[in-house]
Design a protein around this motif. Sequence first.
Motif, PDB file in Angstrom:
ATOM      1  N   UNK A  17      39.959  17.549  -9.486  1.00 46.12           N
ATOM      2  CA  UNK A  17      39.970  16.214 -10.080  1.00 46.12           C
ATOM      3  C   UNK A  17      41.238  15.483  -9.672  1.00 46.12           C
ATOM      4  N   UNK A  18      42.347  16.236  -9.704  1.00 44.15           N
ATOM      5  CA  UNK A  18      43.627  15.637  -9.300  1.00 44.15           C
ATOM      6  C   UNK A  18      43.497  15.105  -7.874  1.00 44.15           C
ATOM      7  N   UNK A  19      42.880  15.945  -7.042  1.00 44.78           N
ATOM      8  CA  UNK A  19      42.671  15.563  -5.644  1.00 44.78           C
ATOM      9  C   UNK A  19      41.782  14.307  -5.540  1.00 44.78           C
ATOM     10  N   UNK A  20      40.723  14.308  -6.329  1.00 42.20           N
ATOM     11  CA  UNK A  20      39.769  13.192  -6.309  1.00 42.20           C
ATOM     12  C   UNK A  20      40.459  11.879  -6.672  1.00 42.20           C
ATOM     13  N   UNK A  21      41.276  11.930  -7.734  1.00 45.96           N
ATOM     14  CA  UNK A  21      41.985  10.710  -8.138  1.00 45.96           C
ATOM     15  C   UNK A  21      42.990  10.297  -7.068  1.00 45.96           C
ATOM     16  N   UNK A  46      40.557  19.878 -18.951  1.00 47.17           N
ATOM     17  CA  UNK A  46      40.041  19.089 -17.822  1.00 47.17           C
ATOM     18  C   UNK A  46      41.160  18.596 -16.921  1.00 47.17           C
ATOM     19  N   UNK A  47      42.298  18.238 -17.532  1.00 45.35           N
ATOM     20  CA  UNK A  47      43.405  17.684 -16.733  1.00 45.35           C
ATOM     21  C   UNK A  47      44.002  18.714 -15.776  1.00 45.35           C
ATOM     22  N   UNK A  48      43.664  20.015 -15.989  1.00 46.23           N
ATOM     23  CA  UNK A  48      44.172  21.046 -15.088  1.00 46.23           C
ATOM     24  C   UNK A  48      43.259  21.287 -13.885  1.00 46.23           C
ATOM     25  N   UNK A  49      42.110  20.623 -13.853  1.00 43.20           N
ATOM     26  CA  UNK A  49      41.168  20.820 -12.740  1.00 43.20           C
ATOM     27  C   UNK A  49      41.786  20.279 -11.450  1.00 43.20           C
ATOM     28  N   UNK A  50      42.139  21.169 -10.518  1.00 46.40           N
ATOM     29  CA  UNK A  50      42.868  20.713  -9.323  1.00 46.40           C
ATOM     30  C   UNK A  50      42.046  19.764  -8.452  1.00 46.40           C
ATOM     31  N   UNK A  88      32.630  20.010  -6.107  1.00 43.77           N
ATOM     32  CA  UNK A  88      32.062  19.563  -7.382  1.00 43.77           C
ATOM     33  C   UNK A  88      31.408  20.695  -8.171  1.00 43.77           C
ATOM     34  N   UNK A  89      31.617  21.907  -7.723  1.00 45.65           N
ATOM     35  CA  UNK A  89      31.150  23.043  -8.511  1.00 45.65           C
ATOM     36  C   UNK A  89      32.279  23.660  -9.316  1.00 45.65           C
ATOM     37  N   UNK A  90      33.492  23.102  -9.175  1.00 44.92           N
ATOM     38  CA  UNK A  90      34.638  23.703  -9.852  1.00 44.92           C
ATOM     39  C   UNK A  90      34.927  22.999 -11.172  1.00 44.92           C
ATOM     40  N   UNK A  91      35.056  23.774 -12.227  1.00 35.11           N
ATOM     41  CA  UNK A  91      35.255  23.153 -13.538  1.00 35.11           C
ATOM     42  C   UNK A  91      36.222  23.961 -14.376  1.00 35.11           C
ATOM     43  N   UNK A  92      36.656  23.343 -15.459  1.00 33.78           N
ATOM     44  CA  UNK A  92      37.432  24.076 -16.469  1.00 33.78           C
ATOM     45  C   UNK A  92      36.504  24.346 -17.655  1.00 33.78           C
ATOM     46  N   UNK A  93      36.958  25.156 -18.563  1.00 28.60           N
ATOM     47  CA  UNK A  93      36.151  25.496 -19.733  1.00 28.60           C
ATOM     48  C   UNK A  93      35.834  24.289 -20.599  1.00 28.60           C
ATOM     49  N   UNK A  94      36.676  23.254 -20.508  1.00 30.25           N
ATOM     50  CA  UNK A  94      36.435  22.048 -21.309  1.00 30.25           C
ATOM     51  C   UNK A  94      35.102  21.424 -20.928  1.00 30.25           C
ATOM     52  N   UNK A  95      34.773  21.464 -19.639  1.00 33.64           N
ATOM     53  CA  UNK A  95      33.514  20.890 -19.188  1.00 33.64           C
ATOM     54  C   UNK A  95      32.323  21.730 -19.599  1.00 33.64           C
ATOM     55  N   UNK A  96      32.544  23.030 -19.791  1.00 35.95           N
ATOM     56  CA  UNK A  96      31.439  23.940 -20.121  1.00 35.95           C
ATOM     57  C   UNK A  96      30.973  23.769 -21.566  1.00 35.95           C
TER      58      UNK A  96
END
Lengths: 672, 167
Positions: free
Chosen positions: A544-548, A538-542, A408-416
């Motif tokens: 998140x893909x895993x979480x879903x 955000x959709x590229x956050x790996x 949960x520390x991994x993000x894309x620039x969209x979140x920043x």
Amino acid sequence: MDQVKYVHIDGRPVPIEGEKNLLDLIRKTGIEIPTFCYVSELSVYGACRMCMVEIEGRGLQTSCSTPPEEGLKVRTNTESVRQIRKVALELILANHERECTTCVKSTSCKLQDLSKKLGVDKVRFRSIQKPVPLDDGNPSIVRNPNKCILCGDCVRMCEEVQGIGAIDFAYRGHDVVVQPAFGKSLDDVQCVYCGQCTRVCPTGALTPKSEIDVVCKALQDPKKTVVVQIAPAVRVALGESFGYQAGELTTGQIVAALKMMGFRKVFDTCFSADLTILEEGNEFIKRLSSDLPLPMFTSCCPSWVKYVEQHHPDLIPHLSTCRSPQQMFGSMAKNVFAPELGIKKEDMVVVSIMPCTAKKFEAKRPEFVTDGAVDVDHVITTQELAQMINEHGIQFRGLKPESLDMPMGFKTGAGVIFGNTGGVMEATLRYVYEKVEKKTLENPDFHEVRGEAGIREAEVQLAGKTYKLAVIHSLANAKAIMAKIKSGEKKYHFIEFMACPAGCINGAGQPVSFDPGYRRNRTKGLYEADKMLQLHKSQDNPYLKELYAATLGEVGGVKAHHLLHTHYKARRRMKGKSMVIVDSKADDKLEVRVCVGTSCYLRGSQDLLHHLARHVADKGLQGQVQVKATFCFEKCDKGPTIKIGDKKISHCNMAQATAALDQAIEARLAGV
Amino acid sequence: MPTVMLRKFEKVCAIIEKYGNDPAKLIPILQEVQHEYRYLPEEVMIFVATTLGMSPAKVFGVASFYAHFALQPKGKHVVRLCDGTACHVKGSDGILQALYKKLGVDAQKATTPDMLFTVETVACLGACGIAPVMVINDVVYSQVTPERAVALVEEIAMQEGAGHVSA
């Protein structure tokens, strides 16, 4: 051609270049004029008398309220100017609770700063103020009237920039105070907890409420696993408390400091901001193709949400049902991550570090309790984090950077970029574009939604259709736009709202700054942080893909809805007594209450009240029935609302009201 | 017969309507509302704020600024004592203290518990030639002494059948 006009300041000619007042003109020359009640984004008030200058032929004048004129001869440092400023300051200090060493505002207090700078070394006057209790019953703000110097900055901020007016001056002369209506506490009035009043307060009269003690206690509890999330805007501002420039990224040092203090895992709210984008973007696409109401409003800002609940309950269905990133994080941490760590969620403590005072209120909303456990336990502001770092004796400047924890520390620039005005909109567009167009977005930047103006409009083309967007910051701007939406003058598909001017980077929990360029620098800092990351969508956050895939299932699916979405409620603005219209002293009287709060009033509740009161009087029922005008059943979207006995009737009309009253009376008679 | 409270509420609605729900007319609205209730009850001020689209804090700010507006219920008989410069030098403070003592009230608690009397000071009544001046309800009394002030109050109390005043 216009001739350049000049004012002579301390003997030197200074060109007038559109300055509104002498004060700005003088400051341009590099001379600092002291002020308390002058805040450039607010109207001129002229009350603190600190900005006095001597003008030839006019004597001593306040420079904030004097427009620059050709030929004025101004002196900023004569002996009388010096004397009058010092005496004015001494008088202000006389009634101020001078507990500087134990004041949270110490070292960032303007009153303390100016007392030092102007060399006021004694106060010859006696205080005439009687000590009054603190107003600290709400989760976000502490109001200490004993430290108020009556500059009115908070009053004008709340009314002019935020359009709320929760506090105002009351009484007169030496009795003047700044307070919520009728001397109530902030939690009994329409305050949205944005805390912008605390940002402009030059003293410790209005400050963010601290949760440092409970966080430190949790860190020392061996039974607890304490995890922490860092909001986007924190990383470009915390450094200011340790001598860094506004906008300088100190994420690595923040992580190091938090680890040293004993936080088990240090995560990023930008991760859950990415999650928000997937859910919110998906909701937007769904709204476009269904009969759900448009425009959709963002729901990340808790002050904005509270404002809608209080002031525009009829538009609640426009709010995105997505929880804010803070709350999504809490829900994920306790319901997904805790089991992964092999601990019970009761043993996990989730702490947020936020630029915001309203996030404290948000975390305590009853909607954000899942199975008896709150999603976010404690919220501390950027200011409080700096304080904690100091309390722990950590030398922030010397810290070696460390990295955020996974996943949960991994993000894309969209979140920043969420922390900037326009950031949530831009992040959503990066997702929606690819989803709708079904192709890769090559350049993720949407410059058309960036900027500083409080109301910005843009259009976006998606699959051949044009969609209208708006980005709004400051609630007074929101108020203006809401009126235009209601009147039909403006139509949009999607609007981002943030309560604080310039967005979260200027939240009330951020370090106090007297540097005029701080907002721009913090904004720039976040956009640069986006640029420095490899992923921007955000959709590229790996993870998140895993979480879903592993837990949540589909975006917008049933499980996602349960854990990541919420609902809102109409909320009364103010606690107050009812107005008795027809009285009855009987113990078993039938109570008839008619709401005359704003929403119900606008829908004609006043006529209902007249009608019912007359009906009671005409039937000679005064002895048995009491009729009251009351303020808000929190059913504003369904108004007008009345209550007869225990029965609540919404969307009430005269015939229904009369019938219900007659029925209730008959039932009572039958009962006897 | 509709009740007194209903009549008052209807009057308030009529006053607000007369001024077209205009926030700029707040002061005349409050004046007329006060005329109905003899003071400005909190819930009525909230209602006025609602109907004018103003914040209740602003309405309270205006109401509490002007001495003319009463935030607490006043007694049936309002005693106004001038404490302007002329009256002050002619001994109005002694009259005030005598009234306070007689009625058991003070500057903070200006109304007797039986709601019969309220004692107020005013800055100037513009009748300095006959100082010290006292006004009871709408009757002006000139060159008042502490003894006369107390006697006037006792007389009213007697008429009202309130024995406590002479106690």
